[in-house]
Design a protein around this motif. Sequence first.
Motif, PDB file in Angstrom:
ATOM      1  N   TYR A 268       1.240   3.771   3.767  1.00  0.00           N
ATOM      2  CA  TYR A 268       1.356   5.211   3.977  1.00  0.00           C
ATOM      3  C   TYR A 268       2.814   5.615   4.223  1.00  0.00           C
ATOM      4  O   TYR A 268       3.243   6.702   3.838  1.00  0.00           O
ATOM      5  CB  TYR A 268       0.483   5.652   5.151  1.00  0.00           C
ATOM      6  N   GLY A 269       3.561   4.742   4.882  1.00  0.00           N
ATOM      7  CA  GLY A 269       4.974   5.018   5.096  1.00  0.00           C
ATOM      8  C   GLY A 269       5.739   5.072   3.781  1.00  0.00           C
ATOM      9  O   GLY A 269       6.623   5.914   3.599  1.00  0.00           O
ATOM     10  N   ALA A 270       5.390   4.170   2.840  1.00  0.00           N
ATOM     11  CA  ALA A 270       6.049   4.165   1.534  1.00  0.00           C
ATOM     12  C   ALA A 270       5.732   5.440   0.760  1.00  0.00           C
ATOM     13  O   ALA A 270       6.605   6.020   0.105  1.00  0.00           O
ATOM     14  CB  ALA A 270       5.600   2.943   0.733  1.00  0.00           C
ATOM     15  N   VAL A 271       4.474   5.889   0.840  1.00  0.00           N
ATOM     16  CA  VAL A 271       4.101   7.131   0.155  1.00  0.00           C
ATOM     17  C   VAL A 271       4.814   8.326   0.788  1.00  0.00           C
ATOM     18  O   VAL A 271       5.280   9.232   0.091  1.00  0.00           O
ATOM     19  CB  VAL A 271       2.570   7.338   0.188  1.00  0.00           C
ATOM     20  N   ALA A 272       4.922   8.329   2.111  1.00  0.00           N
ATOM     21  CA  ALA A 272       5.639   9.401   2.798  1.00  0.00           C
ATOM     22  C   ALA A 272       7.101   9.443   2.354  1.00  0.00           C
ATOM     23  O   ALA A 272       7.673  10.529   2.146  1.00  0.00           O
ATOM     24  CB  ALA A 272       5.550   9.209   4.313  1.00  0.00           C
ATOM     25  N   ALA A 273       7.711   8.268   2.188  1.00  0.00           N
ATOM     26  CA  ALA A 273       9.086   8.213   1.680  1.00  0.00           C
ATOM     27  C   ALA A 273       9.161   8.789   0.276  1.00  0.00           C
ATOM     28  O   ALA A 273      10.136   9.467  -0.085  1.00  0.00           O
ATOM     29  CB  ALA A 273       9.588   6.766   1.690  1.00  0.00           C
ATOM     30  N   GLY A 274       8.130   8.533  -0.532  1.00  0.00           N
ATOM     31  CA  GLY A 274       8.079   9.105  -1.875  1.00  0.00           C
ATOM     32  C   GLY A 274       7.999  10.623  -1.840  1.00  0.00           C
ATOM     33  O   GLY A 274       8.639  11.306  -2.645  1.00  0.00           O
TER      34      GLY A 274
END
Length: 329
Positions: free
Chosen positions: A212-218
């Motif tokens: 979820y953190g990676a998607v938030a960065a996206g």
Amino acid sequence: MTTTATRPARSTKQHQFVGLSAAFGIGMLVAVQSRLNGELGHVLADGVAAALISFGSGLLILLIGTALVPPIRRALGTVWRQIRTPMRGYGGLRWWQCLGGLAGAYLVATQSITVSVIGVAVFTVAVVAGQAVSSLVVDRLGFGPAGPQPYTTLRVVGAVLALGAVVLAVSSQLSHPDGLLLAVLPALGGVGTAVQQAINGRVARTAAPNAYGAVAAGVVNFLVGFVALLAVFLADLALRGAPHHLPSEPWLYLGGACGVIFISAAAAVVRVVGVFVLGLGTIAGQLIASLFIDLFVPAADKAVTFPVVAGTMLALVAVIVAAVPNLRR
């Protein structure tokens, strides 16, 4: 009998192999996106408009995901709180570390402007030229979530081999100086790509220690890039007028979806392998995919020559050499 100390070491090696494999896949998606956005820019006769469509469609996908998945919203909330009240010392998040989308917007714009002229392979090796060296420097300065990474003999040799692969791959283009001058644009994009991967990794780590953190960065990446491209497009619209009509081929609009996948994946993988190895893995994936694209669905009238094939193989060697210290840990 397997000791407790052996299990973490084995797990770390597995993570490194998985991360490096993911980096290859990310690079292949970048090459595919280059082909899609290059064709879209050619049809529209407007590279900025094509880049805006690519970023806009990617942002729309991410916003829908954010609306449907509460953990992504919580991760974005964490990023916002961290920007407003950043931690002191190393590990905090500053507002400027959320601007990786500017580099992404620039790279997508250069895809749309240059690929239809110089081809995917030459575009890719130009990006590689900037990324190979800058990722080594970015790791040393500690821009990424793993902190400062020292220069080592194998990492420097890997960077030199990667640059040699670029020179070898474009050697057949030396008689066409116009194309090489145009390749300066994606080379600068490659420099920005290393910085983008590093700071997006920081955003992902701050947001949440999971996917979820990676998607938030996206989401942050695409939002910043879209706003920047929209401003440039409006200025371009006032100066040059509207682009050509939108194409009817649906596959030309998939560049944004490709971007969503590889930006989010890179933000997650960079925490495992670091900026330098992620960059070299991405380089190899880009070179291989661009080679096949120019062979079977070329974007420009550029023949695939032996130097391009040899450069691709040398880039693979560079990845292996640079990854050796990580895989031994």
